[in-house]
Design a protein around this motif. Sequence first.
Motif, short mmCIF file in Angstrom:
data_model
loop_
_atom_site.label_atom_id
_atom_site.label_comp_id
_atom_site.label_asym_id
_atom_site.label_seq_id
_atom_site.Cartn_x
_atom_site.Cartn_y
_atom_site.Cartn_z
N ALA A 49 40.31 42.30 37.41
CA ALA A 49 41.09 43.35 37.66
C ALA A 49 42.52 43.00 38.13
O ALA A 49 42.89 41.99 38.50
CB ALA A 49 40.17 44.06 39.16
N THR A 51 44.40 43.66 40.35
CA THR A 51 44.28 43.53 41.79
C THR A 51 43.42 43.01 42.47
O THR A 51 42.14 43.26 42.18
CB THR A 51 45.12 44.82 42.70
OG1 THR A 51 45.12 44.69 43.87
CG2 THR A 51 43.89 45.81 42.39
N GLN A 54 40.25 45.17 44.18
CA GLN A 54 39.69 46.21 43.32
C GLN A 54 38.25 46.29 44.27
O GLN A 54 37.78 45.43 44.52
CB GLN A 54 39.38 45.58 42.03
CG GLN A 54 38.49 46.47 41.26
CD GLN A 54 38.77 47.92 40.79
OE1 GLN A 54 39.92 47.88 40.42
NE2 GLN A 54 37.92 48.66 40.79
N ASP A 58 35.17 42.51 40.59
CA ASP A 58 36.42 41.52 40.31
C ASP A 58 36.80 41.65 38.95
O ASP A 58 38.14 41.42 38.54
CB ASP A 58 36.01 40.19 40.90
CG ASP A 58 35.67 40.10 42.00
OD1 ASP A 58 36.49 40.63 42.87
OD2 ASP A 58 34.70 39.48 42.33
N THR A 70 30.79 45.60 34.68
CA THR A 70 31.46 45.08 35.69
C THR A 70 30.75 43.89 36.57
O THR A 70 29.36 43.67 36.34
CB THR A 70 31.64 46.22 36.75
OG1 THR A 70 30.42 46.68 37.23
CG2 THR A 70 32.53 47.28 35.98
#
Length: 127
Positions: A49, A51, A54, A58, A70
């Motif tokens: 991600a 940032t 998130q 990750d 994810t």
Amino acid sequence: MTETLHPLEALLRARDDLDARIAALTGRPARPGDIGEFIAAQVFDIELAPTAIQAGYDGIFRSGPLAGRTVNVKIYGDAFAGLDISPHPCDFYLVFSGPRGPWAPCGNTSGRYRPRTSSTVEACWRP
């Protein structure tokens, strides 16, 4: 008191230098979680991600049978003291764990060292 603070100061300066070198290599802070995410991204072809804050996951697997799914990456010196599970949804958890240590799960770890190197992938499972 200063006889213990001076050696501690020297060790903290050395650790700061190592952390700066790790951050330069990974492009991320040298916190254990950020290092674990960097390792997972390299080994398992995960798009991290953009940032570190998130919610829920990750990154996303880029290839293989989990492509597009994810993942929330966790790294522990050992995973026997518990696992931090997020209330936010993700498809999989990937847990890096070091060797089992002499400490008791949920027990007092005062004065005990937990290595940060991860020698095994303990689990990759769906919540």
